[in-house]
Scaffold this motif. Structure first.
Motif, PDB file in Angstrom:
ATOM      1  N   ASN A   1      51.312  30.048  40.912  1.00 42.67           N
ATOM      2  CA  ASN A   1      51.205  31.311  41.624  1.00 42.67           C
ATOM      3  C   ASN A   1      50.360  31.117  42.874  1.00 42.67           C
ATOM      4  O   ASN A   1      49.493  30.246  42.902  1.00 42.67           O
ATOM      5  CB  ASN A   1      50.559  32.361  40.716  1.00 42.67           C
TER       6      ASN A   1
ATOM      7  N   GLY B   1      40.324  35.939  37.937  1.00 42.95           N
ATOM      8  CA  GLY B   1      39.106  35.617  37.196  1.00 42.95           C
ATOM      9  C   GLY B   1      38.701  36.677  36.192  1.00 42.95           C
ATOM     10  O   GLY B   1      37.602  36.629  35.639  1.00 42.95           O
ATOM     11  N   GLU B   2      39.594  37.632  35.933  1.00 43.74           N
ATOM     12  CA  GLU B   2      39.229  38.734  35.040  1.00 43.74           C
ATOM     13  C   GLU B   2      39.412  38.365  33.572  1.00 43.74           C
ATOM     14  O   GLU B   2      38.683  38.870  32.707  1.00 43.74           O
ATOM     15  CB  GLU B   2      40.029  40.002  35.395  1.00 43.74           C
TER      16      GLU B   2
ATOM     17  N   ALA C   1      38.885  35.643  31.620  1.00 43.20           N
ATOM     18  CA  ALA C   1      37.769  35.036  30.886  1.00 43.20           C
ATOM     19  C   ALA C   1      36.639  36.045  30.681  1.00 43.20           C
ATOM     20  O   ALA C   1      35.959  36.026  29.653  1.00 43.20           O
ATOM     21  CB  ALA C   1      37.262  33.821  31.643  1.00 43.20           C
TER      22      ALA C   1
ATOM     23  N   ARG D   1      38.066  29.823  31.106  1.00 49.79           N
ATOM     24  CA  ARG D   1      39.021  30.086  32.183  1.00 49.79           C
ATOM     25  C   ARG D   1      40.401  29.567  31.790  1.00 49.79           C
ATOM     26  O   ARG D   1      40.540  28.445  31.290  1.00 49.79           O
ATOM     27  CB  ARG D   1      38.578  29.377  33.476  1.00 49.79           C
ATOM     28  N   SER D   2      41.438  30.385  32.057  1.00 52.48           N
ATOM     29  CA  SER D   2      42.786  30.031  31.616  1.00 52.48           C
ATOM     30  C   SER D   2      43.565  29.218  32.645  1.00 52.48           C
ATOM     31  O   SER D   2      44.642  28.717  32.359  1.00 52.48           O
ATOM     32  CB  SER D   2      43.569  31.308  31.311  1.00 52.48           C
TER      33      SER D   2
ATOM     34  N   ARG E   1      51.860  39.559  38.348  1.00 56.34           N
ATOM     35  CA  ARG E   1      51.068  40.176  39.417  1.00 56.34           C
ATOM     36  C   ARG E   1      51.878  41.277  40.097  1.00 56.34           C
ATOM     37  O   ARG E   1      53.095  41.178  40.189  1.00 56.34           O
ATOM     38  CB  ARG E   1      50.690  39.138  40.485  1.00 56.34           C
TER      39      ARG E   1
ATOM     40  N   GLN F   1      56.109  34.374  36.487  1.00 61.99           N
ATOM     41  CA  GLN F   1      56.674  33.022  36.557  1.00 61.99           C
ATOM     42  C   GLN F   1      57.876  32.888  35.638  1.00 61.99           C
ATOM     43  O   GLN F   1      57.849  33.378  34.516  1.00 61.99           O
ATOM     44  CB  GLN F   1      55.669  31.977  36.100  1.00 61.99           C
TER      45      GLN F   1
END
Ligand SMILES: Nc1ncnc2c1ncn2[C@@H]1O[C@@H]2COP(=O)(O)O[C@H]2[C@H]1O
Length: 627
Positions: free
Chosen positions: A206, A215-216, A218, A225-226, A287, A472
């Motif tokens: 992406n 960053g939301e 985690a 973090r993913s 998104r 995706q």
């Protein structure tokens, strides 16, 4: 004696007249002088006032400059008022977002804002907070927060800037912050390291731009973090600390947006069989994208990583059509004027590389195709069943050169032009318009043998003003069950092939040439008639000359008009094919009622053309019409 007296009297009157004239002359001279003096005085006054005004303006400008430099205050009362107005308007159901048109749009974070961000929250003055909030309202995500939340965030937000290739977040690390992208772009990499974002054939999953946030996950889930986030160029962020993020409840907005995506997908028939968990996982990776009209969403759908769901508005699917495969004879259908308006395209695939287009392109947004897009022609039918298209015959000779069907997809054929440039001839043609609830790209998640031909054809996605959800392909593929795949297979109807599109283009182009020629001929005829009337030796010009244009207009008129029945209405305004009773080519009826007549030529709709009584005579003379 009487003569003497006469002479005397005459000389006296001459004297009086001379004296009067002199007096008059001197008074008019005085008047002129006076005027001149006034003019000079006025001019002097004006220059004095001008210099005073410019001095005042300069002083004010300087004061404003100094204030901004020293205190960073730019938020005037007028600005505040405007923001309030905008906020009030935002709640209404407008077709556009007023914030997209603000003249105060900043491409990078200004220095005063950086200074504000460097201060501790308690050190920030009210005006500085208002300034920050005003600036941050340029970010779409920020505008979703309530006004109170906006001010609270403007008080605590900090600034960070990273160069190209710098990693902002690394997968597996502990989450400490939430990021809003203000300028630049970042890539999201889920598998492997950040370098994958820079390898040509392995793009990031992406790309996030101005107005996006990350960053939301985690912070909300309290997990690692993913994904890895890496800067693709110099990028500026506004950063919110984890504690503030949770304390102020920003995560609720992120969660709500995710839920919105989830609910939208749930409402679609294709995802009916999906479990809530699977849907939530896919929605989390998705998104929201909002695009103004004429923005290119995807330049090449074959290379695209995403499936697009249209939430609102319209998304157009455009195909770049190679016109050079048409043989010379067919190419002659373009009248010189029509030919000029089609774009020559150079081999490097970009539709805008010719110098004059480049010039234009520089002036407009990089992502806009508007000037080319105007040329596109709309084809409503997305199935390959051409019989449904108005007036199309599938037997029509396409004029394709043998063995020269489109081998290389979307690559135009190139020839050497007279100026020794390699050029191709192509046009953009709109093949579909997707509206709310429709999806582009689901086909791609099928296995290769089940994909339809469109998966290997390049299309361009252009926004006609829309709100999209971008997910995706790989993410959807990983969660899709058998029944979903079966539904996708069942629904996959390919768009018309290039050969069919060429046919449509030719037909459209022929119609366009015909219209242009007809109008030219009418104008020409009227002009020549005037000359012919004055000079009998000149032959009255013929209106219909089937040799001079590629399409026999008489045939065309008959073809266009033949399905029509002469009705008693003089002129029907509905879109069904109809003709006024006084004009029917097939029945050769022409009822002269007044000097002005309406000639209607229809081609999937009604077009009107005014003709005069001379035109009527001419049509009769050329045996196209009989009374
Ligand atoms: N597929 C994706 N598309 C866009 N952003 C993503 C995607 N997957 C993860 N992210 C973001 O990348 C961030 C990495 O850190 P987090 O897991 O905290 O939160 C993650 C999301 O905000």
């Amino acid at each position: 004696m009487p003569n003497d007296l006469k002479n005397k009297k005459l000389s006296e009157t001459a004297k009086v007249l001379n004296a009067k004239r002199k007096g008059f002359n001197s008074s008019s001279q005085n008047h002129q002088k006076k005027n001149f003096n006034i003019k000079i005085a006025l001019r002097k006054k004006k220059t004095e006032v001008d210099s005073k005004v410019s001095l005042i303006v300069r002083v004010f400008r300087r004061i404003r400059q100094l204030t901004i430099e020293r205190r960073g205050v730019i938020y005037s009362g007028a600005m505040q008022l405007m923001d309030n107005v905008v906020q009030n308007v935002e709640g209404k159901d407008l077709l556009f977002d007023p914030n997209d048109y603000k003249s105060r749009y900043q491409f990078a974070i200004p220095s005063w804002a950086r200074k504000t961000c460097a201060l501790l929250p308690e050190q920030r003055s009210e005006i500085e907070i208002l300034n920050m909030a005003s600036l941050m309202r340029q970010l779409k995500i920020f505008r979703k927060y309530s006004s109170k939340m906006q001010l609270l965030l403007a008080k605590i937000v900090t600034y960070e800037r990273f160069g190209r290739r710098r990693v902002v977040i690394r997968k597996g690390h502990i989450g400490r912050c939430f990021y809003l992208v203000f300028s630049g772009t970042v890539g999201v990499v889920i598998q492997g390291d950040e370098d994958r974002a820079f390898v040509n054939d392995e793009k990031p999953v992406n790309i996030l731009r101005k107005g996006d946030a990350f960053g939301e996950l985690a912070l909300v889930r309290n997990t690692a973090r993913s994904a890895t986030i890496v800067c693709l160029e110099n990028t500026e962020f506004l950063v919110i600390d984890k504690d503030d993020f949770l304390r102020l409840g920003v995560h609720k907005y992120a969660y709500e947006e995710m839920l919105e995506r989830c609910n939208f997908m749930r409402s679609l028939e294709i995802f009916k069989t999906w479990s809530d968990e699977a849907l939530k996982e896919v929605a989390e990776g998705g998104r929201h994208v909002e695009l103004l009209c004429n923005n290119v969403v995807e330049v090449d759908t074959v290379l695209s990583e995403f499936v697009y769901f249209v939430k609102k508005g319209q998304l157009d699917v455009v195909r770049l059509l190679d016109l050079s495969v048409l043989n010379e004879e067919k190419c002659n259908y373009y009248s010189s004027s029509t030919k000029d308006s089609f774009q020559f395209i150079t081999p490097n695939n970009s539709p805008c590389r010719t110098p004059h287009l480049l010039e234009k392109r520089k002036k407009t947004n990089e992502n806009q195709l508007s000037h080319l897009y105007q040329l596109s022609l709309y084809i409503a039918n997305k199935t390959s069943n051409l019989a449904n298209l108005p007036g199309l015959s599938t037997e029509l000779n396409l004029g394709l050169k043998k063995d020269e069907t489109l081998k290389k997809d979307c690559m135009l054929s190139f020839k050497t032009s007279s100026k020794n440039e390699t050029v191709g001839l192509g046009t953009f043609i709109k093949v579909d318009s997707l509206t709310a609830g429709q999806i582009f790209g689901l086909n791609y998640i099928l296995s290769e043998e089940h994909q339809n031909a469109d998966c290997k054809r390049r299309f361009i996605l252009v926004s006609a003003g829309c709100e999209l959800i971008r997910i995706q392909k790989s993410l959807i593929k990983s969660k899709a069950d058998q029944s979903t795949l079966a539904k996708i297979k069942q629904r996959s109807i390919p768009y018309p092939s290039d050969a069919e599109l060429n046919e449509i283009f030719l037909r459209y182009n022929r119609w366009r040439c015909f219209k242009e020629n007809l109008v030219d001929r009418i104008i020409n005829y009227n002009q020549n008639m005037e000359i012919a009337k004055k000079n009998i030796s000149i032959q009255v010009p013929k209106y219909f000359n089937s040799n001079s244009i590629s399409v026999d207009q008489c045939t065309w008129l008959q073809e266009e008009v033949s399905p029509l029945k002469a009705s008693s209405n003089s002129c029907s305004s509905d879109t069904s094919r109809s003709l006024p009773s006084f004009f029917s080519l097939k029945g050769k009826i022409f009822a002269p009622q007044s000097t002005q007549r309406t000639l209607m030529i229809t081609h999937g709709g009604i077009r009107h053309m005014k003709i005069g009584s001379d035109m009527r005579d001419l049509l009769q003379k050329t045996k196209c019409l009989t009374t």
